[in-house]
Design an enzyme around this catalytic site. Structure first.
Site, PDB file in Angstrom:
ATOM      1  N   ASP A 200      70.932 113.182  68.515  1.00 55.41           N
ATOM      2  CA  ASP A 200      69.740 113.875  67.916  1.00 55.41           C
ATOM      3  C   ASP A 200      68.890 114.031  68.970  1.00 55.41           C
ATOM      4  O   ASP A 200      67.817 113.572  69.075  1.00 55.41           O
ATOM      5  CB  ASP A 200      69.193 112.421  67.140  1.00 55.41           C
ATOM      6  CG  ASP A 200      68.009 112.961  66.071  1.00 55.41           C
ATOM      7  OD1 ASP A 200      67.566 114.399  66.183  1.00 55.41           O
ATOM      8  OD2 ASP A 200      67.110 112.123  65.571  1.00 55.41           O
ATOM      9  N   ARG A 204      61.438 115.754  70.820  1.00 58.31           N
ATOM     10  CA  ARG A 204      60.748 114.477  70.031  1.00 58.31           C
ATOM     11  C   ARG A 204      61.170 113.278  70.360  1.00 58.31           C
ATOM     12  O   ARG A 204      60.563 112.285  70.223  1.00 58.31           O
ATOM     13  CB  ARG A 204      60.486 114.831  68.511  1.00 58.31           C
ATOM     14  CG  ARG A 204      61.896 114.935  67.795  1.00 58.31           C
ATOM     15  CD  ARG A 204      61.913 115.063  66.357  1.00 58.31           C
ATOM     16  NE  ARG A 204      63.147 115.346  65.756  1.00 58.31           N
ATOM     17  CZ  ARG A 204      63.926 116.472  66.100  1.00 58.31           C
ATOM     18  NH1 ARG A 204      63.459 117.368  66.455  1.00 58.31           N
ATOM     19  NH2 ARG A 204      65.298 116.706  65.547  1.00 58.31           N
ATOM     20  N   ASN A 205      62.372 113.185  70.796  1.00 61.39           N
ATOM     21  CA  ASN A 205      62.984 111.964  70.969  1.00 61.39           C
ATOM     22  C   ASN A 205      63.310 111.394  72.531  1.00 61.39           C
ATOM     23  O   ASN A 205      63.811 110.784  73.017  1.00 61.39           O
ATOM     24  CB  ASN A 205      64.644 111.773  70.528  1.00 61.39           C
ATOM     25  CG  ASN A 205      64.375 111.707  68.901  1.00 61.39           C
ATOM     26  OD1 ASN A 205      63.231 111.269  68.250  1.00 61.39           O
ATOM     27  ND2 ASN A 205      65.136 112.341  68.152  1.00 61.39           N
ATOM     28  N   ASP A 218      65.377 106.886  71.142  1.00 57.76           N
ATOM     29  CA  ASP A 218      65.889 107.021  69.645  1.00 57.76           C
ATOM     30  C   ASP A 218      67.426 106.920  69.693  1.00 57.76           C
ATOM     31  O   ASP A 218      68.071 107.813  69.301  1.00 57.76           O
ATOM     32  CB  ASP A 218      65.370 108.214  69.114  1.00 57.76           C
ATOM     33  CG  ASP A 218      63.851 107.970  68.528  1.00 57.76           C
ATOM     34  OD1 ASP A 218      63.816 107.640  67.283  1.00 57.76           O
ATOM     35  OD2 ASP A 218      62.891 107.818  69.045  1.00 57.76           O
TER      36      ASP A 218
END
Ligand code: ADE
Length: 351
Positions: A200, A204-205, A218
């Protein structure tokens, strides 16, 4: 204990006697660990490898092994900074006796949880606790012996990379952006060397500190992507962030460091476009079809040709044709040492 082994370690037998209690305790826990059914990571090879906490019969043992228990009286929660799937995320301070206080982010597990939720929540801590790298978010420890259950990590002043860039559109030099990408490549090289597949990787992570240092975060959701609003269900029932994911991972779940490299190319595009959404408003289905037909994201405005070429390289259909993270890292290092490779922008070429 074998003499040669002692000599190799460079310690005298007196030290060994003194250390024996410690070594025995360590061996006991090592033995206990090996009797569980995880996939035999070689502790003497010199290469530290990641141990999947799911291979522990009892996942609380993984937490005990990889995360330090923190006395809750050392934690001072200051404010709520976000909401995770399991509960609030807060900022605060960690003051350990005899140590300087540090800023921390605190993830809490909200009350009324089931055993499985507690396990899923703490899974992230037992993954993060195995890593030690300047570009991976650092785990300070966990609170499990009192309520609320908490995960305490280093605080990152500038928050998530995607929103950070969106609020600072056009404000950095290309070299600063490449510096951010380099940091992410350092973290990802470390993870792939450890045998950890993120699944992922997206802006955003990535978290950004006060000095613009980018750190990968994350980890809990690497298997179950419940917490990522970008993750969509595939025909086979998996939940996947389509726009960031390599075609072989979407089509038949083949996640690997090579599929992480594909995602890294998307992160490069996000960074060079200051947080633009990959493939803009196209639907997930259209993204999948376009990629299959050979379409690839064009260079963002003002992006050096060399960086777009690296993106295209990381989006090769065949996973073995993509660069590895250490190739990406040395490519970026060369650009930083000799930035003349950043002077030709895509717009100049097109003109
Ligand atoms: N949001 C989630 N984790 C964070 C962290 N470690 N620092 C700042 N904001 C965060």
């Amino acid at each position: 204990m074998n003499e040669t082994f002692i000599a190799l370690l460079g310690i005298c037998s007196w030290d060994v006697l003194l250390c024996q209690g410690y070594i025995k305790a360590r061996m006991k826990s090592e033995e206990k660990r090996r009797t569980r059914f995880h996939s035999g990571h070689v502790p003497f090879s010199g290469i530290k490898t990641y141990v999947d906490p799911d291979t522990y019969e009892d996942p609380t043992q993984a937490v005990e092994e990889f995360a330090k228990e923190i006395d809750p009286s050392y934690i001072c929660i200051e404010r709520v900074i976000g909401a995770g799937e399991f509960g609030e995320v807060c900022s605060g301070r960690l003051r350990k006796p005899g140590r300087m206080g540090i800023a921390v982010a605190i993830k809490t597990l909200k009350g009324g949880y089931m055993d499985q939720q507690r396990r899923d929540f703490l899974r992230e801590a037992s993954i993060m606790g195995q890593f030690n790298n300047p570009n991976i978010i650092r785990l300070e420890g966990v609170v499990t012996k009192s309520r609320p259950v908490m995960i305490v990590v280093e605080y990152m002043e500038n928050g998530a990379l995607d929103s950070f860039l969106r609020t600072r559109d056009g404000q950095f030099t290309v070299l600063q952006l490449v510096g951010m990408l380099r940091g992410i490549a350092v973290g990802m090289t470390y993870l792939s060397d450890m045998g950890y597949v993120h699944r992922d990787l997206a802006a955003r992570n990535i978290l950004v500190d006060e000095n613009l240092v980018c750190k990968v975060s994350d980890f809990g959701m690497s298997r179950v992507l419940e917490d990522d609003s970008e993750a969509a269900y595939t025909a086979t029932g998996g939940k996947i962030p389509i726009r960031w994911t390599a075609p072989e991972a979407i089509a038949y779940g083949k996640f690997s460091s090579a599929s992480d490299v594909w995602s890294y190319g998307i992160v490069m595009w996000e960074v060079m476009s200051y947080g633009e959404r990959p493939y803009w408003e196209m639907s997930n289905q259209d993204v999948i079809l376009s990629i299959e037909e050979g379409y690839r994201l064009p260079a963002p405005m003002g992006c050096p040709v060399t960086l777009h070429q690296l993106m295209l390289h990381s989006w090769q259909k065949e996973s073995n044709q993509r660069p590895r993270f250490n190739d990406v890292l040395s490519f970026l290092d060369k650009l930083i040492i000799n930035p003349s490779g950043l002077l030709t922008l895509v717009n100049d070429v097109q003109r």
